[in-house]
Design an enzyme around this catalytic site. Sequence first.
Site, mmCIF file in Angstrom:
data_model
loop_
_atom_site.group_PDB
_atom_site.id
_atom_site.type_symbol
_atom_site.label_atom_id
_atom_site.label_comp_id
_atom_site.label_asym_id
_atom_site.label_seq_id
_atom_site.Cartn_x
_atom_site.Cartn_y
_atom_site.Cartn_z
ATOM 1 N N THR A 1 11.176 -7.315 15.811
ATOM 2 C CA THR A 1 12.610 -7.354 16.078
ATOM 3 C C THR A 1 13.181 -8.763 16.025
ATOM 4 O O THR A 1 14.399 -8.938 15.970
ATOM 5 C CB THR A 1 12.921 -6.757 17.462
ATOM 6 O OG1 THR A 1 12.232 -7.518 18.453
ATOM 7 C CG2 THR A 1 12.502 -5.297 17.540
ATOM 8 N N LYS A 2 12.311 -9.775 16.065
ATOM 9 C CA LYS A 2 12.734 -11.183 16.049
ATOM 10 C C LYS A 2 11.816 -11.970 15.136
ATOM 11 O O LYS A 2 10.701 -11.535 14.833
ATOM 12 C CB LYS A 2 12.688 -11.776 17.456
ATOM 13 C CG LYS A 2 13.662 -11.115 18.389
ATOM 14 C CD LYS A 2 13.683 -11.758 19.738
ATOM 15 C CE LYS A 2 14.727 -10.979 20.545
ATOM 16 N NZ LYS A 2 14.976 -11.416 21.836
ATOM 17 N N GLY B 1 -0.645 -1.700 8.729
ATOM 18 C CA GLY B 1 -0.126 -0.361 8.512
ATOM 19 C C GLY B 1 0.851 0.081 9.590
ATOM 20 O O GLY B 1 0.660 -0.198 10.771
ATOM 21 N N ARG C 1 5.082 -9.659 19.419
ATOM 22 C CA ARG C 1 5.062 -10.981 20.048
ATOM 23 C C ARG C 1 3.804 -11.712 19.586
ATOM 24 O O ARG C 1 2.794 -11.090 19.233
ATOM 25 C CB ARG C 1 5.094 -10.859 21.560
ATOM 26 C CG ARG C 1 3.862 -10.246 22.129
ATOM 27 C CD ARG C 1 4.004 -9.677 23.530
ATOM 28 N NE ARG C 1 2.781 -9.087 24.004
ATOM 29 C CZ ARG C 1 2.218 -7.987 23.554
ATOM 30 N NH1 ARG C 1 2.758 -7.328 22.554
ATOM 31 N NH2 ARG C 1 1.102 -7.532 24.075
ATOM 32 N N ASN D 1 0.831 -1.193 0.000
ATOM 33 C CA ASN D 1 0.000 0.000 0.000
ATOM 34 C C ASN D 1 0.875 1.256 0.000
ATOM 35 O O ASN D 1 2.096 1.178 0.031
ATOM 36 C CB ASN D 1 -0.948 -0.036 1.195
ATOM 37 C CG ASN D 1 -2.255 0.684 0.927
ATOM 38 O OD1 ASN D 1 -2.289 1.699 0.242
ATOM 39 N ND2 ASN D 1 -3.331 0.164 1.483
ATOM 40 N N HIS E 1 23.612 -0.475 11.922
ATOM 41 C CA HIS E 1 24.952 0.038 12.194
ATOM 42 C C HIS E 1 25.519 -0.648 13.434
ATOM 43 O O HIS E 1 24.769 -1.102 14.303
ATOM 44 C CB HIS E 1 24.901 1.554 12.401
ATOM 45 C CG HIS E 1 24.395 2.279 11.194
ATOM 46 N ND1 HIS E 1 25.219 2.649 10.167
ATOM 47 C CD2 HIS E 1 23.152 2.657 10.835
ATOM 48 C CE1 HIS E 1 24.496 3.242 9.227
ATOM 49 N NE2 HIS E 1 23.237 3.257 9.614
#
Length: 186
Positions: free
Chosen positions: A164-165, A141, A179, A84, A114
Amino acid sequence: MTTEREKMLAGELYLASDPELVQARASARDLLRQYNQTSQAELSQRAEILKQLLGAVGEQAWIEPPFYCDYGSNLFLGRGVYLNFNCTVLDCNTVHIGDNAKFGPSVQIYTAYHPVDVAARLAGPELAAPIRIGQNSWIGGGVIVCPGVTIGDNTTIGAGSVVTKDIPANVVAVGNPCRVLRSLDS
């Protein structure tokens, strides 16, 4: 001899200021400018630009402009993928999006990162890790997908989540950090 591009795609420290990489990003930005300036009546022109820009574009895959990416050539869309408005893909490493995956507006996919060590970060080289998003997934979204993440097939990621995982297949996952909320297998 290993090029900076090869290092980038191998997940090693690399210099984004390398002339080959600078030129590749400049070429992508030219194509993105063209794509983002097309009108709804120029559907065939949009499809042609995506074929030039991206590593692969599956049949009936579509991206609503505006769209942004670093290279384009490291982004691989399966059949029936839909992104989208206002999606951003930092494809410094590969991003594979499976068949029939759907993205809400303003989804952000970041392969780039980084060094955490300050001295290493100030030295300039950066890193990138691949991202895989499974087939039939729904990415709500405003979701942010971080470097190195895999999202399994048939999974829904709730709007505004920060992934993040890795998230397994066949689940609904939400939050920051994202989660698993429930399984879809039952």
